[in-house]
Design a protein around this motif. Structure first.
Motif, PDB file in Angstrom:
ATOM      1  N   GLY A 161      80.440  -8.303  41.223  1.00 17.69           N
ATOM      2  CA  GLY A 161      81.756  -8.317  41.842  1.00 17.69           C
ATOM      3  C   GLY A 161      81.710  -8.310  43.357  1.00 17.69           C
ATOM      4  N   LEU A 162      80.749  -9.048  43.908  1.00 19.76           N
ATOM      5  CA  LEU A 162      80.515  -9.048  45.350  1.00 19.76           C
ATOM      6  C   LEU A 162      80.877 -10.401  45.948  1.00 19.76           C
ATOM      7  CD1 LEU A 162      79.304  -7.153  47.551  1.00 19.76           C
ATOM      8  CD2 LEU A 162      77.086  -8.228  47.091  1.00 19.76           C
ATOM      9  N   ALA A 163      81.538 -10.388  47.087  1.00 21.92           N
ATOM     10  CA  ALA A 163      81.913 -11.621  47.775  1.00 21.92           C
ATOM     11  C   ALA A 163      80.713 -12.190  48.535  1.00 21.92           C
ATOM     12  CB  ALA A 163      83.074 -11.362  48.722  1.00 21.92           C
ATOM     13  N   GLU A 178      82.170 -25.895  49.187  1.00 22.40           N
ATOM     14  CA  GLU A 178      83.432 -25.877  48.442  1.00 22.40           C
ATOM     15  C   GLU A 178      83.182 -26.055  46.948  1.00 22.40           C
ATOM     16  OE1 GLU A 178      85.711 -28.926  50.311  1.00 22.40           O
ATOM     17  OE2 GLU A 178      86.576 -27.576  51.814  1.00 22.40           O
ATOM     18  N   ARG A 179      82.227 -26.889  46.602  1.00 27.23           N
ATOM     19  CA  ARG A 179      81.894 -27.103  45.187  1.00 27.23           C
ATOM     20  C   ARG A 179      81.335 -25.840  44.542  1.00 27.23           C
ATOM     21  NH1 ARG A 179      78.672 -32.736  46.273  1.00 27.23           N
ATOM     22  NH2 ARG A 179      80.485 -34.076  46.704  1.00 27.23           N
ATOM     23  N   LEU A 180      80.766 -24.957  45.349  1.00 19.83           N
ATOM     24  CA  LEU A 180      80.185 -23.717  44.846  1.00 19.83           C
ATOM     25  C   LEU A 180      81.176 -22.559  44.865  1.00 19.83           C
ATOM     26  CD1 LEU A 180      76.675 -23.983  46.543  1.00 19.83           C
ATOM     27  CD2 LEU A 180      77.219 -24.336  44.132  1.00 19.83           C
ATOM     28  N   GLY A 181      82.425 -22.851  45.203  1.00 22.03           N
ATOM     29  CA  GLY A 181      83.458 -21.827  45.139  1.00 22.03           C
ATOM     30  C   GLY A 181      83.851 -21.219  46.461  1.00 22.03           C
ATOM     31  N   PHE A 182      83.285 -21.685  47.578  1.00 24.28           N
ATOM     32  CA  PHE A 182      83.670 -21.182  48.892  1.00 24.28           C
ATOM     33  C   PHE A 182      84.952 -21.865  49.356  1.00 24.28           C
ATOM     34  CE2 PHE A 182      79.208 -20.082  48.793  1.00 24.28           C
ATOM     35  CZ  PHE A 182      79.128 -18.902  49.515  1.00 24.28           C
ATOM     36  N   TRP A 201      84.472 -18.264  52.753  1.00 23.11           N
ATOM     37  CA  TRP A 201      84.419 -17.030  51.967  1.00 23.11           C
ATOM     38  C   TRP A 201      84.499 -17.380  50.488  1.00 23.11           C
ATOM     39  CZ3 TRP A 201      83.735 -11.976  53.328  1.00 23.11           C
ATOM     40  CH2 TRP A 201      84.092 -10.996  52.394  1.00 23.11           C
ATOM     41  N   ARG A 202      83.757 -16.657  49.683  1.00 25.02           N
ATOM     42  CA  ARG A 202      83.780 -16.871  48.231  1.00 25.02           C
ATOM     43  C   ARG A 202      84.052 -15.555  47.520  1.00 25.02           C
ATOM     44  NH1 ARG A 202      80.532 -16.433  43.690  1.00 25.02           N
ATOM     45  NH2 ARG A 202      80.547 -18.200  42.217  1.00 25.02           N
TER      46      ARG A 202
END
Length: 214
Positions: A161-163, A178-182, A201-202
């Protein structure tokens, strides 16, 4: 097929420095800090060495088994600085950014400025994993090595549960992240008379299936 990854140690220092130097020779931000191809060829490696030493001491460097790619990570606590403290000393003669410039390239103010600017936009209200740098040697780019390196840490972030946070130094890398969720974390940082950097930030993703936290 997965990417074989190990944690780099002190014995890997020269390999990591050489890898980063090669990987970032044509990077827009490196070109801004060290303008001119010959100047960059003879000086850029000293900044990569300084970054490597900091992360070997206080963070973690993930390295592919074949030595073709590496990722530099720092675990940043809540209310902790991303690089050195951007405000400590407030340009005091002996602060970390001044020392960095003196050690790397004393007459080059951009070595000092890049640290101050990125530290100034670094989030400090939540603990996170900070991807300081990721480099892939030019002949191996586009093979998924960088994605494999990042993915192993992002999987752990999701479980815990870490950003995660980074600054993209090019449009190409921004799209990859962005493809990795950032996602964008504020406005892009415009370097004076230079390129942009994109703070990203992710949020951790919910882990599904047996053994998921919570």
């Amino acid at each position: 097929m997965g990417v074989a990854i190990r944690t780099a140690g002190d014995d890997d220092r020269e390999l990591v420095v050489r890898l980063l130097d090669e990987a970032f020779q044509d990077d827009p931000v490196s070109g801004w800090v060290f303008p001119g191809r010959e100047y960059r060829r003879t000086t850029h490696h000293r900044l990569m060495a300084a970054f490597t030493d900091i992360v070997l001491a206080d963070g973690r460097i993930d390295l592919t088994e074949d030595g073709s790619a590496c990722a530099l990570w720092m675990s940043v606590p809540a209310d902790g600085p991303g690089h050195e403290d951007a405000h400590a000393g407030d340009r005091a003669e002996d602060d970390d950014f001044v020392r960095m410039r003196k050690a790397v390239d004393p007459g080059n103010e951009r070595v000092e400025l890049i640290g101050r600017l990125t530290a100034g936009i670094h989030p400090s209200d939540r603990a996170h994993e900070y991807l300081w740098m990721i480099g892939v040697v030019p002949g191996r780019q586009g093979e998924g090595l960088g994605t494999g390196l990042i993915g192993s840490v992002l999987d752990r972030c999701d479980r815990e549960g870490l950003a995660a946070y980074l600054e993209a130094s090019s449009e190409r890398s921004r799209v990859l992240y962005e493809r990795l969720g950032f996602a964008a974390a504020g406005e892009p940082l415009a370097l004076p008379d230079g390129p942009y950097m994109w703070p990203m930030w992710r949020e951790p993703r919910r882990v599904q299936g047996p053994g998921a936290a919570g």
